[in-house]
Design a protein around this motif. Structure first.
Motif, PDB file in Angstrom:
ATOM      1  N   THR A  29       0.849  -1.185   0.000  1.00 14.10           N
ATOM      2  CA  THR A  29       0.000   0.000   0.000  1.00 14.10           C
ATOM      3  C   THR A  29       0.887   1.238   0.000  1.00 14.10           C
ATOM      4  O   THR A  29       1.856   1.311   0.750  1.00 14.10           O
ATOM      5  N   ASN A  48      -3.873  10.338   1.120  1.00 14.49           N
ATOM      6  CA  ASN A  48      -4.141   9.408   0.030  1.00 14.49           C
ATOM      7  C   ASN A  48      -3.496   8.061   0.311  1.00 14.49           C
ATOM      8  O   ASN A  48      -2.385   7.996   0.839  1.00 14.49           O
ATOM      9  N   GLN A  81      -3.245   3.942  -1.604  1.00 15.44           N
ATOM     10  CA  GLN A  81      -3.571   3.119  -2.759  1.00 15.44           C
ATOM     11  C   GLN A  81      -2.946   1.743  -2.577  1.00 15.44           C
ATOM     12  O   GLN A  81      -1.740   1.612  -2.521  1.00 15.44           O
ATOM     13  N   GLN A  99      -2.156  -2.059  -3.947  1.00 16.34           N
ATOM     14  CA  GLN A  99      -1.735  -2.544  -5.249  1.00 16.34           C
ATOM     15  C   GLN A  99      -2.955  -3.005  -6.062  1.00 16.34           C
ATOM     16  O   GLN A  99      -3.809  -3.731  -5.560  1.00 16.34           O
ATOM     17  N   ASN A 100      -3.041  -2.551  -7.299  1.00 13.75           N
ATOM     18  CA  ASN A 100      -4.126  -2.878  -8.235  1.00 13.75           C
ATOM     19  C   ASN A 100      -5.495  -2.379  -7.788  1.00 13.75           C
ATOM     20  O   ASN A 100      -6.512  -2.962  -8.133  1.00 13.75           O
ATOM     21  N   GLU A 101      -5.541  -1.312  -7.000  1.00 20.54           N
ATOM     22  CA  GLU A 101      -6.808  -0.719  -6.565  1.00 20.54           C
ATOM     23  C   GLU A 101      -6.789   0.783  -6.838  1.00 20.54           C
ATOM     24  O   GLU A 101      -5.752   1.357  -7.156  1.00 20.54           O
ATOM     25  N   ARG A 102      -7.927   1.429  -6.690  1.00 20.16           N
ATOM     26  CA  ARG A 102      -8.034   2.866  -6.894  1.00 20.16           C
ATOM     27  C   ARG A 102      -7.456   3.643  -5.722  1.00 20.16           C
ATOM     28  O   ARG A 102      -7.344   3.129  -4.621  1.00 20.16           O
ATOM     29  N   VAL A 103      -7.168   4.905  -5.979  1.00 23.40           N
ATOM     30  CA  VAL A 103      -6.670   5.797  -4.928  1.00 23.40           C
ATOM     31  C   VAL A 103      -7.829   6.154  -3.999  1.00 23.40           C
ATOM     32  O   VAL A 103      -8.926   6.472  -4.433  1.00 23.40           O
ATOM     33  N   LYS A 104      -7.558   6.110  -2.701  1.00 23.34           N
ATOM     34  CA  LYS A 104      -8.530   6.504  -1.686  1.00 23.34           C
ATOM     35  C   LYS A 104      -8.022   7.818  -1.084  1.00 23.34           C
ATOM     36  O   LYS A 104      -6.924   7.876  -0.537  1.00 23.34           O
ATOM     37  N   SER A 105      -8.817   8.872  -1.198  1.00 20.43           N
ATOM     38  CA  SER A 105      -8.414  10.194  -0.742  1.00 20.43           C
ATOM     39  C   SER A 105      -9.353  10.657   0.367  1.00 20.43           C
ATOM     40  O   SER A 105     -10.564  10.705   0.184  1.00 20.43           O
TER      41      SER A 105
END
Length: 106
Positions: A22, A42, A44, A46-52
């Motif tokens: 992450t 932020n 992220q 691996q292989n997932e969208r960014v969480k902000s």
């Protein structure tokens, strides 16, 4: 210690969970229309969208105040700090460029 720095650090600490694979970083966004600086945490996986997640809004629209706050954040945490909408601006004390070029979405 600065009140804004305390607020950001208290909100940041429970979000930083140190999960493997992450990426974590802070984002500081210049909002010239509202005359403020916004701070986001932020992450992220691996292989997932960014969480902000919004952390704080600094209403004191002054680069010297922001520079002092960033210096305090760098002293308390090792997270990368990304700047958005600061193209062409310079830090008051060192005259270093804050952001070299605009991102594609700016």
């Amino acid at each position: 210690m600065n009140k804004d720095l305390t607020i950001i650090y208290q909100r940041l600490t429970p979000l930083f969970k140190r999960i493997s694979h992450t990426r974590y970083w802070l984002q500081v966004v210049n909002d010239p229309y509202d005359r403020s600086y916004n701070f986001f945490f932020n992450s992220q996986r691996q292989n997932e969208r960014v969480k902000s997640i919004p952390l704080h809004k600094l209403r004191d629209y002054d680069l010297t105040t922001l520079e002092n706050l960033i210096t305090g954040l760098k002293a308390k945490t090792n997270l990368t700090i990304e700047f958005v909408d600061f193209a062409g601006m310079r830090w008051p004390s060192t005259q270093k460029v804050i952001q070299w070029r605009r991102e594609q979405l700016e």
